[in-house]
Design a protein around this motif. Structure first.
Motif, PDB file in Angstrom:
ATOM      1  N   GLU A   1       0.836  -1.202   0.000  1.00 28.65           N
ATOM      2  CA  GLU A   1       0.000   0.000   0.000  1.00 28.65           C
ATOM      3  C   GLU A   1       0.872   1.254   0.000  1.00 28.65           C
ATOM      4  N   PHE A   2       1.960   1.221   0.781  1.00 30.00           N
ATOM      5  CA  PHE A   2       2.914   2.336   0.828  1.00 30.00           C
ATOM      6  C   PHE A   2       3.645   2.469  -0.515  1.00 30.00           C
ATOM      7  N   GLU A   3       4.099   1.345  -1.070  1.00 24.70           N
ATOM      8  CA  GLU A   3       4.879   1.379  -2.306  1.00 24.70           C
ATOM      9  C   GLU A   3       4.069   1.895  -3.498  1.00 24.70           C
ATOM     10  N   ILE A   4       2.796   1.577  -3.548  1.00 21.15           N
ATOM     11  CA  ILE A   4       1.947   2.019  -4.659  1.00 21.15           C
ATOM     12  C   ILE A   4       1.928   3.549  -4.745  1.00 21.15           C
ATOM     13  N   SER A   5       2.133   4.218  -3.619  1.00 18.74           N
ATOM     14  CA  SER A   5       2.154   5.691  -3.627  1.00 18.74           C
ATOM     15  C   SER A   5       3.342   6.248  -4.433  1.00 18.74           C
ATOM     16  N   TYR A   6       4.338   5.415  -4.732  1.00 23.14           N
ATOM     17  CA  TYR A   6       5.505   5.844  -5.516  1.00 23.14           C
ATOM     18  C   TYR A   6       5.270   5.774  -7.024  1.00 23.14           C
ATOM     19  N   ALA A   7       4.210   5.108  -7.470  1.00 22.40           N
ATOM     20  CA  ALA A   7       3.978   4.884  -8.906  1.00 22.40           C
ATOM     21  C   ALA A   7       4.105   6.156  -9.752  1.00 22.40           C
ATOM     22  N   PRO A   8       3.572   7.318  -9.305  1.00 14.36           N
ATOM     23  CA  PRO A   8       3.680   8.518 -10.150  1.00 14.36           C
ATOM     24  C   PRO A   8       5.117   8.995 -10.403  1.00 14.36           C
ATOM     25  N   GLN A   9       6.079   8.528  -9.600  1.00 14.38           N
ATOM     26  CA  GLN A   9       7.474   8.954  -9.793  1.00 14.38           C
ATOM     27  C   GLN A   9       8.196   8.126 -10.855  1.00 14.38           C
ATOM     28  N   PHE A  10       7.507   7.132 -11.430  1.00 14.31           N
ATOM     29  CA  PHE A  10       8.094   6.277 -12.461  1.00 14.31           C
ATOM     30  C   PHE A  10       7.722   6.793 -13.846  1.00 14.31           C
ATOM     31  N   ASP A  11       8.557   6.480 -14.848  1.00 14.02           N
ATOM     32  CA  ASP A  11       8.278   6.895 -16.223  1.00 14.02           C
ATOM     33  C   ASP A  11       6.988   6.258 -16.730  1.00 14.02           C
ATOM     34  N   HIS A  12       6.752   4.999 -16.346  1.00  9.26           N
ATOM     35  CA  HIS A  12       5.587   4.246 -16.809  1.00  9.26           C
ATOM     36  C   HIS A  12       5.018   3.424 -15.666  1.00  9.26           C
ATOM     37  N   ALA A  13       3.688   3.258 -15.646  1.00 10.22           N
ATOM     38  CA  ALA A  13       3.022   2.352 -14.702  1.00 10.22           C
ATOM     39  C   ALA A  13       2.199   1.366 -15.515  1.00 10.22           C
ATOM     40  N   VAL A  14       2.351   0.078 -15.216  1.00  6.72           N
ATOM     41  CA  VAL A  14       1.634  -0.983 -15.925  1.00  6.72           C
ATOM     42  C   VAL A  14       0.863  -1.783 -14.886  1.00  6.72           C
ATOM     43  N   VAL A  15      -0.452  -1.904 -15.081  1.00  5.50           N
ATOM     44  CA  VAL A  15      -1.276  -2.709 -14.168  1.00  5.50           C
ATOM     45  C   VAL A  15      -1.213  -4.161 -14.631  1.00  5.50           C
ATOM     46  N   ASN A  16      -0.804  -5.050 -13.742  1.00  3.08           N
ATOM     47  CA  ASN A  16      -0.739  -6.472 -14.074  1.00  3.08           C
ATOM     48  C   ASN A  16      -2.029  -7.153 -13.632  1.00  3.08           C
ATOM     49  N   ASP A  17      -3.040  -7.019 -14.491  1.00  4.72           N
ATOM     50  CA  ASP A  17      -4.320  -7.672 -14.257  1.00  4.72           C
ATOM     51  C   ASP A  17      -4.365  -8.925 -15.126  1.00  4.72           C
ATOM     52  N   ASP A  18      -3.862  -8.774 -16.356  1.00  2.41           N
ATOM     53  CA  ASP A  18      -3.772  -9.860 -17.329  1.00  2.41           C
ATOM     54  C   ASP A  18      -2.273  -9.978 -17.652  1.00  2.41           C
ATOM     55  N   LEU A  19      -1.663 -11.090 -17.235  1.00  3.41           N
ATOM     56  CA  LEU A  19      -0.207 -11.239 -17.345  1.00  3.41           C
ATOM     57  C   LEU A  19       0.302 -11.054 -18.769  1.00  3.41           C
ATOM     58  N   ASP A  20      -0.324 -11.699 -19.762  1.00  2.00           N
ATOM     59  CA  ASP A  20       0.154 -11.587 -21.154  1.00  2.00           C
ATOM     60  C   ASP A  20       0.099 -10.143 -21.633  1.00  2.00           C
ATOM     61  N   LYS A  21      -0.966  -9.444 -21.258  1.00  2.00           N
ATOM     62  CA  LYS A  21      -1.120  -8.043 -21.655  1.00  2.00           C
ATOM     63  C   LYS A  21      -0.039  -7.184 -20.985  1.00  2.00           C
ATOM     64  N   ALA A  22       0.232  -7.455 -19.699  1.00  2.00           N
ATOM     65  CA  ALA A  22       1.265  -6.700 -18.972  1.00  2.00           C
ATOM     66  C   ALA A  22       2.645  -6.944 -19.596  1.00  2.00           C
ATOM     67  N   ILE A  23       2.933  -8.195 -19.947  1.00  4.42           N
ATOM     68  CA  ILE A  23       4.217  -8.526 -20.591  1.00  4.42           C
ATOM     69  C   ILE A  23       4.348  -7.756 -21.909  1.00  4.42           C
ATOM     70  N   ALA A  24       3.288  -7.746 -22.717  1.00  2.09           N
ATOM     71  CA  ALA A  24       3.307  -7.058 -24.013  1.00  2.09           C
ATOM     72  C   ALA A  24       3.506  -5.554 -23.816  1.00  2.09           C
ATOM     73  N   GLU A  25       2.833  -4.986 -22.822  1.00  4.88           N
ATOM     74  CA  GLU A  25       2.935  -3.548 -22.565  1.00  4.88           C
ATOM     75  C   GLU A  25       4.353  -3.165 -22.137  1.00  4.88           C
ATOM     76  N   VAL A  26       4.938  -3.946 -21.219  1.00  2.07           N
ATOM     77  CA  VAL A  26       6.310  -3.673 -20.774  1.00  2.07           C
ATOM     78  C   VAL A  26       7.272  -3.866 -21.941  1.00  2.07           C
ATOM     79  N   SER A  27       7.058  -4.889 -22.750  1.00  5.17           N
ATOM     80  CA  SER A  27       7.908  -5.143 -23.916  1.00  5.17           C
ATOM     81  C   SER A  27       7.912  -3.936 -24.863  1.00  5.17           C
ATOM     82  N   ASP A  28       6.733  -3.388 -25.149  1.00  2.81           N
ATOM     83  CA  ASP A  28       6.637  -2.220 -26.033  1.00  2.81           C
ATOM     84  C   ASP A  28       7.383  -1.019 -25.449  1.00  2.81           C
ATOM     85  N   ILE A  29       7.230  -0.782 -24.165  1.00  2.00           N
ATOM     86  CA  ILE A  29       7.920   0.332 -23.494  1.00  2.00           C
ATOM     87  C   ILE A  29       9.436   0.175 -23.638  1.00  2.00           C
ATOM     88  N   LEU A  30       9.926  -1.040 -23.379  1.00  2.68           N
ATOM     89  CA  LEU A  30      11.374  -1.278 -23.402  1.00  2.68           C
ATOM     90  C   LEU A  30      11.943  -1.246 -24.820  1.00  2.68           C
TER      91      LEU A  30
END
Length: 191
Positions: A156-185
């Protein structure tokens, strides 16, 4: 001389699938990146190897490395339990022309991004909800209810740091999260 690699920072509360996502991207092999092995003073878990999963240091070795300025970041994640990223580990990989991927806690991720600036990209993996995270941790079956409660409070504390990152990806659907991170990288490493 080959071009230097870049720094990829991936952070998340424990149990959000960060290691699973990193391992899937490494297995795909579409992005030239090597895993930065973190250091810790905890004991190895079943099947973990020194220099592969972590550099397992004694309390004394860890303190000596802190005092010598050998870490780009380190954190006392739980009382007496330290994790950190050795500067030499990052240098070894980027100097060889590879991108280095850091699987680190959120405070460390923010600090390393600040240190490396445009040579780094930071990605925050977050759970769909804190309750979903609690259920994932319970489902792992590897920790006591007290340890799970401690991890959820920390998340709960760590989630408050999300806005300080270049990108935030919600891992609700693992394959979708992998694809999203892959595109960013891919976008970042192509620059």
């Amino acid at each position: 001389m080959s071009a230097k690699g870049k720094v990829i920072i991936i952070s998340a509360p424990s149990g959000c699938g960060k290691s699973t996502i990193i391992n899937a991207l490494l297995a795909k092999g579409e992005i030239d990146m090597q895993f930065s092995v973190s250091a810790t003073n905890r004991k190895p878990r079943e099947g973990e190897k020194h220099g592969v999963n972590y550099y397992f240091l004694s309390d004394e070795e860890f303190r000596r490395a802190i005092d010598a300025g050998e870490f780009v970041e380190y954190e006392e994640v739980y009382p007496g339990r330290y994790y950190g990223t050795l500067r030499g580990e990052i240098d070894r990989i980027v100097d060889a022309g590879h991108n280095v991927v850091l699987d680190i806690d959120v405070k460390g991720g923010v600090n390393v991004k600040r240190m490396y600036g445009d040579e780094a990209v930071s990605v925050f993996i977050q759970p769909p909800s804190v309750e979903a995270l609690r259920q994932r941790l319970i489902g792992r079956g590897t920790e006591t209810p007290e340890a799970i409660a401690q991890r959820v409070d920390r998340a709960e504390f760590e989630i408050s740091y999300a806005p300080q990152f270049d990108h935030a990806v919600v891992n609700d659907d693992l394959d979708k999260a992998i694809a999203e991170v892959s595109d960013i990288l891919k976008d970042f490493t192509a620059r």
